[in-house]
Design an enzyme around this catalytic site. Sequence first.
Site, PDB file in Angstrom:
ATOM      1  N   ARG A  66       0.778  -1.243   0.000  1.00 51.56           N
ATOM      2  CA  ARG A  66       0.000   0.000   0.000  1.00 51.56           C
ATOM      3  C   ARG A  66       0.810   1.293   0.000  1.00 51.56           C
ATOM      4  O   ARG A  66       0.210   2.373   0.055  1.00 51.56           O
ATOM      5  CB  ARG A  66      -0.959   0.016   1.204  1.00 51.56           C
ATOM      6  CG  ARG A  66      -1.883  -1.177   1.336  1.00 51.56           C
ATOM      7  CD  ARG A  66      -2.755  -1.374   0.126  1.00 51.56           C
ATOM      8  NE  ARG A  66      -3.856  -2.308   0.360  1.00 51.56           N
ATOM      9  CZ  ARG A  66      -4.597  -2.831  -0.582  1.00 51.56           C
ATOM     10  NH1 ARG A  66      -4.358  -2.529  -1.855  1.00 51.56           N
ATOM     11  NH2 ARG A  66      -5.578  -3.660  -0.298  1.00 51.56           N
ATOM     12  N   ASP A 305      -1.742 -13.022  -1.539  1.00 50.75           N
ATOM     13  CA  ASP A 305      -2.570 -11.896  -1.976  1.00 50.75           C
ATOM     14  C   ASP A 305      -2.930 -11.022  -0.775  1.00 50.75           C
ATOM     15  O   ASP A 305      -4.078 -10.611  -0.596  1.00 50.75           O
ATOM     16  CB  ASP A 305      -3.834 -12.369  -2.702  1.00 50.75           C
ATOM     17  CG  ASP A 305      -4.565 -11.216  -3.397  1.00 50.75           C
ATOM     18  OD1 ASP A 305      -3.961 -10.142  -3.562  1.00 50.75           O
ATOM     19  OD2 ASP A 305      -5.746 -11.389  -3.757  1.00 50.75           O
TER      20      ASP A 305
END
Length: 452
Positions: A66, A305
């Site tokens: 992120r 993931d």
Amino acid sequence: MAAQFDLVLANGTIVTHQRSAPGDIGIRQGRIAELGNLSRAGARRTIDCAGLHILPGVIDTQVHFREPGLTHKEDLETGSRAAVMGGVTAVFEMPNTRPPTISAETLAAKLRAAQGRMHCDYAFYVGGTRDNVASLSQLETLPGCCGVKVFLGSSTGELLVDGEHDLLEILRRIARRAAFHSEDEGRLKSRLAEQRSGDPSSHSTWRDAETALRSTERLLRLARRTGKRVHVLHVSTAVELPLLAASKDLASVEVTPHHLTLSAPEAYQRLGTCAQMNPPIRDASHRDALWAALRDGTVDILGSDHAPHTLAEKSEAYPKSPSGMPGVQTLVPIMLDHVNSGRLSLERFVELTSSTPARLFQIAAKGLIEQGYDADFTIVDIKARRVITNQWIESRCGWTPYDGARVTGWPMGTIIRGRLVVWDGQLLSAPSGQPIQFTGVRHRSNEVLERI
């Protein structure tokens, strides 16, 4: 006696993708120097691994940390701290940040941000788009790049590639194995009415198996036409597997612990929007097909993931709630629990998380326990019984879909290039991760990267 080794791992069971056997490992200057009975060898430090299994360092080839732009839910430090606490020694990080990683400059910015802050070793994907297609052949060979990632669905703006012409042009340009999120954007748009407000279980109805199948059929057809290698991420449907099994000469397959462990409708009933991810959690028939494909060799890689969002974001009513869940820290214990349940062997787990990722992506000196390789190890207690809790999670998002899950098998130690990073739940060293090196890639340098 003069020290022959910097570190010796003594009395453990060494596990490779081929076999398990008792033995010692001698480490010198961050590399594996000797294997065998080293009871008479001198070492600056010896760790007694009696009762423990020593695995090659787990490589997680799909994480979303992120940074930049979304650091309220994760950043490179917190995500990599979660990785090493869970026994993961190296990661491939994804390009869907703000701004996205789609140029030499944005890749260089990530490499600068990682330096001195990431606990595990790392490489970054460059996003393949219709706008940067002409430069992909250069971008994929920059130091610190693990290849090109393409979003065929489930993305917006610069990173979405939903046209066949654009996909064909990307495949024509690249030389390395590229990774693909494979869902058909046109079908997703045409089925928006299948979303039921406030009902996250409708997520798997909207993003149905046909959505994945259409995209994967097209991807494989174009990959064969261009003769390029593709890696299909987070495969979730039974209908894709026969196609992928028949295309092993050009396509590799990833599955996630989430799709192997959770199933609809139970996951949505218990977790609500916290079970929402792309592609979605599906019913048990798809989960069972994934396990069969893992056993028969169709599946090549396990990737987490890891895609964290805050609980406040997840508490939004569906479909406003974002898709994704954390997973890098729980990959090892969840899969060790499956090992103990007899669903796969420990050797197969090593193959899926170490040796095959290293082989398919041509990672230098990682993935095997052999002389001359990096001294990266995931040390596990295969019989330890633990409870996964939100409080254990190091990710900034602070939660896991496995909160309260009782598992058998636990990561006890994380060693990266001979450095003891984690032992028995304690982080022992400052961030010392380094960019992953790749063989078979003639790396291009440029002024931007040289200034890192």
